[in-house]
Scaffold this active site. Structure first.
Site, PDB file in Angstrom:
ATOM      1  N   LEU A  35      -7.864  -3.902  -7.198  1.00  0.00           N
ATOM      2  CA  LEU A  35      -8.784  -3.449  -6.145  1.00  0.00           C
ATOM      3  C   LEU A  35      -8.508  -4.168  -4.824  1.00  0.00           C
ATOM      4  O   LEU A  35      -9.370  -4.825  -4.243  1.00  0.00           O
ATOM      5  CB  LEU A  35     -10.250  -3.623  -6.567  1.00  0.00           C
ATOM      6  CG  LEU A  35     -10.702  -2.798  -7.774  1.00  0.00           C
ATOM      7  CD1 LEU A  35     -12.157  -3.074  -8.089  1.00  0.00           C
ATOM      8  CD2 LEU A  35     -10.460  -1.310  -7.552  1.00  0.00           C
ATOM      9  N   ALA A  80       0.821   0.266 -10.007  1.00  0.00           N
ATOM     10  CA  ALA A  80       0.370  -0.860  -9.189  1.00  0.00           C
ATOM     11  C   ALA A  80       1.495  -1.365  -8.301  1.00  0.00           C
ATOM     12  O   ALA A  80       2.556  -1.746  -8.789  1.00  0.00           O
ATOM     13  CB  ALA A  80      -0.152  -1.981 -10.076  1.00  0.00           C
ATOM     14  N   ALA A  81       1.269  -1.370  -7.003  1.00  0.00           N
ATOM     15  CA  ALA A  81       2.310  -1.815  -6.076  1.00  0.00           C
ATOM     16  C   ALA A  81       1.748  -1.965  -4.672  1.00  0.00           C
ATOM     17  O   ALA A  81       0.808  -1.271  -4.286  1.00  0.00           O
ATOM     18  CB  ALA A  81       3.463  -0.806  -6.043  1.00  0.00           C
ATOM     19  N   GLU A  82       2.328  -2.887  -3.943  1.00  0.00           N
ATOM     20  CA  GLU A  82       2.158  -2.895  -2.495  1.00  0.00           C
ATOM     21  C   GLU A  82       3.168  -1.878  -1.975  1.00  0.00           C
ATOM     22  O   GLU A  82       4.342  -1.927  -2.334  1.00  0.00           O
ATOM     23  CB  GLU A  82       2.461  -4.282  -1.929  1.00  0.00           C
ATOM     24  CG  GLU A  82       1.478  -5.356  -2.360  1.00  0.00           C
ATOM     25  CD  GLU A  82       0.120  -5.235  -1.681  1.00  0.00           C
ATOM     26  OE1 GLU A  82       0.046  -4.525  -0.640  1.00  0.00           O
ATOM     27  OE2 GLU A  82      -0.851  -5.819  -2.171  1.00  0.00           O
ATOM     28  N   THR A  98       3.869  -8.864  -6.194  1.00  0.00           N
ATOM     29  CA  THR A  98       3.265  -7.755  -6.931  1.00  0.00           C
ATOM     30  C   THR A  98       4.311  -6.830  -7.532  1.00  0.00           C
ATOM     31  O   THR A  98       4.262  -6.500  -8.725  1.00  0.00           O
ATOM     32  CB  THR A  98       2.334  -6.945  -6.010  1.00  0.00           C
ATOM     33  OG1 THR A  98       1.277  -7.788  -5.548  1.00  0.00           O
ATOM     34  CG2 THR A  98       1.744  -5.748  -6.749  1.00  0.00           C
ATOM     35  N   THR A 123      10.368   4.718  -6.208  1.00  0.00           N
ATOM     36  CA  THR A 123      10.348   5.478  -4.967  1.00  0.00           C
ATOM     37  C   THR A 123      11.755   5.911  -4.576  1.00  0.00           C
ATOM     38  O   THR A 123      12.738   5.232  -4.907  1.00  0.00           O
ATOM     39  CB  THR A 123       9.740   4.624  -3.823  1.00  0.00           C
ATOM     40  OG1 THR A 123       9.931   5.283  -2.566  1.00  0.00           O
ATOM     41  CG2 THR A 123      10.402   3.259  -3.751  1.00  0.00           C
ATOM     42  N   ASP A 124      11.837   7.018  -3.836  1.00  0.00           N
ATOM     43  CA  ASP A 124      13.140   7.446  -3.330  1.00  0.00           C
ATOM     44  C   ASP A 124      13.699   6.474  -2.307  1.00  0.00           C
ATOM     45  O   ASP A 124      14.899   6.478  -2.012  1.00  0.00           O
ATOM     46  CB  ASP A 124      13.052   8.850  -2.727  1.00  0.00           C
ATOM     47  CG  ASP A 124      12.041   8.980  -1.585  1.00  0.00           C
ATOM     48  OD1 ASP A 124      11.329   7.998  -1.283  1.00  0.00           O
ATOM     49  OD2 ASP A 124      11.970  10.080  -0.995  1.00  0.00           O
ATOM     50  N   GLU A 125      12.851   5.596  -1.776  1.00  0.00           N
ATOM     51  CA  GLU A 125      13.292   4.675  -0.734  1.00  0.00           C
ATOM     52  C   GLU A 125      14.296   3.643  -1.235  1.00  0.00           C
ATOM     53  O   GLU A 125      14.976   2.993  -0.431  1.00  0.00           O
ATOM     54  CB  GLU A 125      12.092   3.989  -0.082  1.00  0.00           C
ATOM     55  CG  GLU A 125      11.180   4.953   0.653  1.00  0.00           C
ATOM     56  CD  GLU A 125      10.098   4.257   1.466  1.00  0.00           C
ATOM     57  OE1 GLU A 125      10.399   3.231   2.102  1.00  0.00           O
ATOM     58  OE2 GLU A 125       8.948   4.746   1.442  1.00  0.00           O
ATOM     59  N   TYR A 208       6.193   7.475  15.379  1.00  0.00           N
ATOM     60  CA  TYR A 208       7.313   6.557  15.586  1.00  0.00           C
ATOM     61  C   TYR A 208       8.516   7.257  16.246  1.00  0.00           C
ATOM     62  O   TYR A 208       8.895   8.371  15.867  1.00  0.00           O
ATOM     63  CB  TYR A 208       7.785   5.985  14.254  1.00  0.00           C
ATOM     64  CG  TYR A 208       6.935   4.863  13.701  1.00  0.00           C
ATOM     65  CD1 TYR A 208       6.608   3.764  14.480  1.00  0.00           C
ATOM     66  CD2 TYR A 208       6.486   4.898  12.382  1.00  0.00           C
ATOM     67  CE1 TYR A 208       5.853   2.723  13.959  1.00  0.00           C
ATOM     68  CE2 TYR A 208       5.735   3.862  11.848  1.00  0.00           C
ATOM     69  CZ  TYR A 208       5.417   2.781  12.651  1.00  0.00           C
ATOM     70  OH  TYR A 208       4.670   1.756  12.140  1.00  0.00           O
ATOM     71  N   HIS A 277      13.972   1.826  10.529  1.00  0.00           N
ATOM     72  CA  HIS A 277      13.379   3.097  10.109  1.00  0.00           C
ATOM     73  C   HIS A 277      14.422   4.023   9.480  1.00  0.00           C
ATOM     74  O   HIS A 277      15.395   4.409  10.122  1.00  0.00           O
ATOM     75  CB  HIS A 277      12.742   3.773  11.329  1.00  0.00           C
ATOM     76  CG  HIS A 277      11.720   4.799  10.980  1.00  0.00           C
ATOM     77  ND1 HIS A 277      10.979   5.474  11.924  1.00  0.00           N
ATOM     78  CD2 HIS A 277      11.290   5.275   9.784  1.00  0.00           C
ATOM     79  CE1 HIS A 277      10.150   6.304  11.341  1.00  0.00           C
ATOM     80  NE2 HIS A 277      10.323   6.209  10.035  1.00  0.00           N
TER      81      HIS A 277
END
Length: 315
Positions: A35, A80-82, A98, A123-125, A208, A277
Site C-alpha cells: 500500500l 508488485a513493483a515500483e 522492490t 515490461t516491454d521496456e 514530453y 526517453h
C-alpha cells in the site's frame, strides 16, 4: 486453488484481482500489498469479502514468509513493483530494492513453501527502444535486453534473476513482458489518467519533447487474460510477450483523450523531454498467440472510451 497476487492493490494488480475473482469462484485469492502511494486498498472494496488481504512489503523476508506460511499459495503472481520511470530517475534505490530484492524474496519463499508456479510481471521496456522510422521492427522474446532507465534496468535484473532461479533451483516460473497498459484504477501520474484529470479542470496537459514517442497500448483486462493463460498453461521457464499491436504516438493519445472529453488541444503544453526517453516500443506477441491462443480483444478506440468514462465518473 490458492493464488497470491502481490501488488494486487495497484493498477494492473487490481484489474487482475477482479478478473480472477469474477472468473474463478472456487479459488482462494489473497492480495499482498505494501500500500504505497500507488496501491489503494479501497480499489478492492467491492470484492473485499471475496478475497483475503495482507499488508506487507515483498522485500520483507519475515513478512513474506509469514504470509506464505498462512496462505500456502499454489500460484504466486508478482505485480508488485515500483514502476514510474520519472521516479526511478529521481530515486533509483527504492526501485532496486522492490523490483530486484523483492522478487528474490518472493522466489525464495516459493522454493521454501513448495509453490507450484511463480509468475513475474515484467515490461516491454527491458528491451530498450526502437527507431521511429523502422515500423517493420519489433521485439520478440529473443531480443536482447537493453534497458534505458533505472526502472527498466531493475525489471530486467529481476527477469534475469527469475531465469537463474529456474535453472539453478528448478523453480517453476514464467515471465510476461507487456506493453503500456491503460484502463481503470491507474494512478494519475501516468499519461492517460493524468491527461484526464488535468483536462477536466482545464489545466495545461504536459507533453514530453515533441510528443512523437510511440508506445503499444493494451487494455488492462486483455493483459489479465494473458496472465491467466500463462499461469495455467504456460511452459515453465518461458518468457511471453503480451502486446496489442496498437502503436500510437504520445501526442495522438493525448489528442484522442481530449477529443473524447470535448476539450481543446490548446491545453497541450510541451515540456522538457525526459532523460533517456525511449523512442518507440513495439512487441511481437506471436508466441503467446500461437502457443496459448491468446489475442488482444479490445481495440484502442473502444478501450480508451471506456477508460475516459470510468475516470470521469469518479473524479
Amino acid at each position: 486453488m490458492n493464488i497470491m497476487i502481490t501488488g494486487g492493490a495497484g493498477f494492473i494488480g487490481t484489474n487482475f484481482t477482479y478478473y480472477m475473482v469474477n472468473k474463478y469462484k472456487n479459488y482462494n485469492i489473497t492480495v499482498l500489498d505494501k500500500l504505497t502511494y500507488a496501491g489503494k486498498r479501497e480499489n478492492l472494496a467491492p470484492i473485499e469479502s471475496e478475497i483475503r488481504f495482507i499488508k506487507a512489503d515483498i522485500a520483507d523476508k519475515d513478512a513474506v514468509c509469514a504470509a506464505f506460511e498462512s496462505v500456502k499459495p499454489d500460484i504466486v503472481v508478482n505485480f508488485a513493483a515500483e514502476s514510474h520511470v520519472d521516479r526511478s530517475i529521481e530515486n533509483p534505490g527504492i526501485f532496486l530494492k522492490t523490483n530486484i530484492l523483492g522478487t528474490q524474496t518472493l522466489m525464495d519463499a516459493c522454493i521454501k513453501y513448495g509453490v507450484e508456479r511463480f509468475h513475474q510481471i515484467s515490461t516491454d521496456e527491458v528491451y530498450g527502444d526502437l527507431p521511429l522510422d523502422r515500423a517493420d521492427l519489433s521485439f520478440d522474446e529473443s531480443s536482447p535486453i537493453r534497458a534505458s532507465s533505472p526502472y527498466s534496468a531493475s525489471k530486467a535484473s529481476a527477469d534475469l534473476l527469475v531465469s537463474a532461479y529456474v535453472r539453478t533451483y528448478g523453480l517453476n516460473a514464467t515471465i510476461s513482458r507487456c506493453s503500456n497498459n491503460y484502463g481503470p484504477y491507474q494512478f494519475p501520474e501516468k499519461l492517460i489518467p493524468l491527461v484526464i484529470s488535468r483536462a477536466r479542470e482545464n489545466k495545461p496537459v504536459p507533453l514530453y519533447g515533441n510528443g512523437l514517442n510511440v508506445r503499444d497500448w493494451i487494455y488492462a483486462e486483455d493483459h489479465c487474460c494473458a496472465v491467466d493463460m500463462i499461469i495455467h498453461s504456460g511452459k515453465a521457464g518461458e518468457v511471453y510477450n503480451v502486446g496489442a499491436r496498437a502503436e500510437m504516438a504520445n501526442i495522438d493519445v493525448i489528442k484522442t483523450v481530449l477529443s473524447l472529453m470535448g476539450k481543446d488541444e490548446s491545453l497541450i503544453t510541451y515540456v522538457e523531454d525526459r532523460k533517456g526517453h525511449d523512442l518507440r516500443y513495439a512487441l511481437n506477441p506471436a508466441k503467446i498467440q500461437t502457443t496459448l491462443g491468446w489475442q488482444s480483444k479490445t481495440d484502442f478506440k473502444t478501450g480508451i472510451k471506456k477508460t475516459v468514462n470510468w475516470y470521469l465518473e469518479r473524479f
